[in-house]
Design an enzyme around this catalytic site. Sequence first.
Site, short mmCIF file in Angstrom:
data_model
loop_
_atom_site.label_atom_id
_atom_site.label_comp_id
_atom_site.label_asym_id
_atom_site.label_seq_id
_atom_site.Cartn_x
_atom_site.Cartn_y
_atom_site.Cartn_z
N HIS A 132 0.83 -1.21 0.00
CA HIS A 132 0.00 0.00 0.00
C HIS A 132 0.88 1.27 0.00
CE1 HIS A 132 -3.70 2.29 1.23
NE2 HIS A 132 -2.79 3.08 1.77
N GLU A 133 1.83 1.32 0.91
CA GLU A 133 2.66 2.53 1.02
C GLU A 133 3.58 2.68 -0.20
OE1 GLU A 133 1.63 4.59 3.01
OE2 GLU A 133 0.62 3.39 4.52
N HIS A 142 -5.90 6.50 -2.78
CA HIS A 142 -6.75 5.46 -2.21
C HIS A 142 -7.82 4.99 -3.19
CE1 HIS A 142 -5.41 6.68 2.05
NE2 HIS A 142 -4.70 5.67 1.58
N CYS A 148 -8.93 -4.17 -2.81
CA CYS A 148 -7.71 -3.65 -3.43
C CYS A 148 -6.72 -3.22 -2.35
CB CYS A 148 -8.06 -2.44 -4.30
SG CYS A 148 -6.62 -1.61 -4.98
N CYS A 167 -6.08 -3.75 -7.56
CA CYS A 167 -7.23 -4.10 -8.39
C CYS A 167 -6.89 -3.74 -9.83
CB CYS A 167 -8.49 -3.36 -7.91
SG CYS A 167 -8.50 -1.61 -8.30
N CYS A 170 -6.40 0.08 -10.39
CA CYS A 170 -5.14 0.61 -9.85
C CYS A 170 -3.95 0.07 -10.64
CB CYS A 170 -5.00 0.25 -8.38
SG CYS A 170 -6.12 1.20 -7.34
#
Length: 180
Positions: A132-133, A142, A148, A167, A170
Amino acid sequence: MQIHVLGTRNVSEDALNSIIEGLQIVFPEKTFKKKANTLEIPTEAFNPERKQYLSTAILRKVRGYAEEHGVKTALGVVEVDLYVPRLNFVFGEAECPGKAAVISVFRLKPEFHGQPQNETLFIERCIKEAVHEIGHTLGLTHCDNPFCVMHFSNTIYDTDVKQRFFCRKCYSKLAKLSKE
Ligand SMILES: [Zn+2]
Ligand SMILES: [Zn+2]
């Protein structure tokens, strides 16, 4: 593209190895380098009233490392509880886009939530928050899709629901961003 994964002295080499193994599956084209016992938590990050650490101060330190060593991206893995003003806590923080990201393992441990110790679950959570980061450093914001990896985790349940992968939306955004 090389990503250095920096640990503090309280983050085990085993944990860093497992996180890197997971990251490698999501980012097969990137090279990860383990830098155990490299990151020091700056004393000014500690907030004695909240008994937590300001993640932005640690992020600055990680950015300093990336600049000093000429690496494109650096991810710090810390064991202390992180916060930013206006939020009770954060699992991590990153520049978006940028060079620096940080995650905390503090609230990813099942024991923290009164669950039995579970190394597999713990590492899976670390990988999701790390992806995520890193996604933020690559310019992703986001995502509404709860499965996702770019979905914002308000609680550990959000982290457990989301997958470690991007996802389709993204993923194609990422492909576009990396061409720019
Ligand atoms: Zn985020
Ligand atoms: Zn998404």
